[in-house]
Motif scaffolding. Structure first.
Motif: not given
Length: 502
Positions: A291-292, A314-316, A324-325, A412-414
């Motif tokens: 994971x980054x 991994x996806x962001x 999508x990330x 997380x940003x939404x």
């Protein structure tokens, strides 16, 4: 036969005049011949210069892939030399392959703007005739066959590496006008072009610059180089440096043929010109595994310029695809490019909270007071590229505590919207981890916060031309009880303001 004596016994004065006339005639003939010869030489010289100039300004000379030295000229448009650098001044050279384009093209299409961005993706061969090239992708060019270059006899050379190393030369040799910077990258590199322009504008494009960043994993730098810009993260070469580099590139590549990558070959050739790497921390090779998150949650004080190797991490954002990330990350980035991933932190002294913000990406809420020295260090959510180990890296990391009561509550940003002519509002929803086991009172109260709202003024791009300095933030609804929504404002730090708790 009777001989006329008058013909054989002429007057001496008459004979002298006759000889004088003959001499003058011969001199005139000689002078005429000399003039014709000189005129012919002038015509030949003129035609030679004319043809040389004409052909050197067209692509006819470029059909000679083995020629190292071409008559390149630096021509700046009138009244444009000192104009601010914009997207039209940058040419992108993307190393790609027909075999991988379908699975990687979405990375380029995220940032590429047709008819605005300039450059090409360079392929090893033309796409199949039955394949329609997407208009949303960068236009393509086919690289010169390596067998037509002086490196064709190098049996131990990596031909794909040589081909990609020559992208800078082939891009330059197209002769496009008004180019200040050549930016190299891979077909899985995501560039953030507005920030890239901000960074390049700091430098004098009429000087020789080589700009990029090294790898995150120490083992990669040990194996390859600490002095080179890693190609996947991308690097920029100014026009004057490119003009010198392309003259020596083909011959130089032969000297560095045992090297693994094209970026290492290019750096070796640039080192022969005597130009060092200028490091910009926003280029991200992402030579990491897993994971980054930790790296991006504690981004260095530098504008986000690129992300690479996204297929290998991994996806962001959790529970999404990588594409999508990236689209979600860009919703905030498009509102305020220079602020994307900028790391700041503040404290709520009424509840003894520490709040760490990576703008446009994530928030970490710690139900304890932590020092700035701890918060600015990247949590170790990733491993090294080659050995899949917990280090070493080229930057400091801190381990994620296995005790759930020492871990942050993560958001997380939404959402990202404008809140005024120069204001933004980003929202972050709580990420629920499976098996949240910490039952300490402080964590129970912290987990009741379902959302963060973060307001900020748009970051002035000129900020990045000054000495870097982290901004401050403050909780603006701290006295309203716990609540399910916490409102935070990012702002410039006041004089003598400290970001650590008292």
């Amino acid at each position: 036969m009777e001989i006329d004596h008058d013909d054989h016994h002429q007057d001496p004065m008459s004979m002298s005049a006759h000889l004088h006339r003959i001499s003058r005639s011969r001199m005139r003939e000689a002078f005429t011949i000399s003039m014709k010869s000189a005129l012919a030489l002038l015509v030949v010289a003129f035609l030679s210069v004319f043809l040389y100039t004409t052909f050197s300004s067209t692509n006819l000379l470029l059909s000679c892939p083995c020629c190292d030295v071409l008559p390149h000229r630096i021509t700046w448009p009138a009244n444009e030399t000192d104009a601010p650098t914009n997207i039209s001044h940058v040419m992108f050279g993307i190393g790609g392959s027909v075999k991988t384009w379908d699975t990687r093209r979405h990375y380029c299409e995220i940032w590429w703007q047709p008819k605005i961005t300039r450059g090409f993706i360079w392929l090893e061969e033309s796409p199949p005739n039955n394949v329609s090239w997407p208009v949303s992708s960068p236009p393509y060019r086919v690289s010169t066959n390596i067998s037509q270059t002086r490196n064709s006899s190098c049996w131990y050379c990596s031909r794909p590496s040589i081909r990609i190393a020559r992208v800078i030369k082939e891009s330059f040799d197209l002769g496009l006008t008004n180019i200040r910077w050549f930016v190299m990258g891979d077909d899985d590199t995501v560039f953030f072009t507005e920030n890239l322009l901000t960074v390049l504008s700091k430098y004098d494009h009429k000087q020789k610059y080589y700009i990029g960043a090294t790898s995150e994993s120490l083992d990669q730098n040990v194996m390859h180089s600490y002095r080179m810009a890693y190609g996947g993260g991308g690097f920029a070469i100014s026009y004057p440096l490119a003009a010198e580099l392309v003259k020596i590139l083909d011959g130089c590549i032969s000297r560095y043929a045992p090297m693994y990558g094209s970026d290492q070959m290019v750096q070796g050739c640039i080192s022969e010109i005597g130009v060092p790497l200028t490091t910009e921390l926003g280029f991200h090779q992402l030579d990491i595994r897993k994971s980054p998150y930790g790296l991006l949650a504690a981004h260095p004080l530098a504008p986000l310029l690129s992300l690479h190797h996204l297929d290998y991490v991994d996806p962001l954002f959790p529970s999404t695809t990588q594409q999508s990330s990236l689209n979600r990350l860009r919703t905030a980035y498009n509102l305020d490019p220079g602020r994307a991933l900028q790391h700041t932190f503040c404290h709520d002294l009424t509840r003894n909270w520490s709040i760490s913000i990576s703008w446009g990406y994530t928030i970490q809420l710690y139900p304890s007071l932590m020092t700035a020295n701890d918060l600015e260090v990247a949590p170790l959510t990733f491993q090294t590229w080659r050995a899949w180990s917990d280090g070493p890296f080229t930057f400091e990391t801190r381990p994620v505590d296995l005790n759930p009561c020492q871990q942050p509550v993560v958001y997380f940003l939404d959402g990202a919207t404008k809140a005024g002519p120069s204001q933004t509002l980003t929202t972050y929803g709580r990420h629920v981890e499976e098996g949240e086991k910490c039952n300490l009172r402080g964590y129970i109260v912290a987990r009741e916060v379902k959302r963060f709202k973060v307001s900020a003024s748009k970051l002035d791009p000129k900020t990045w031309t000054k000495a870097p300095s982290r901004e401050c933030c403050e909780v603006i609804n701290a006295r309203r009880g716990t609540g399910k929504v916490v409102e935070v404002k990012i702002r410039s730090c006041n004089p003598w303001e400290s970001v650590s708790p008292p």
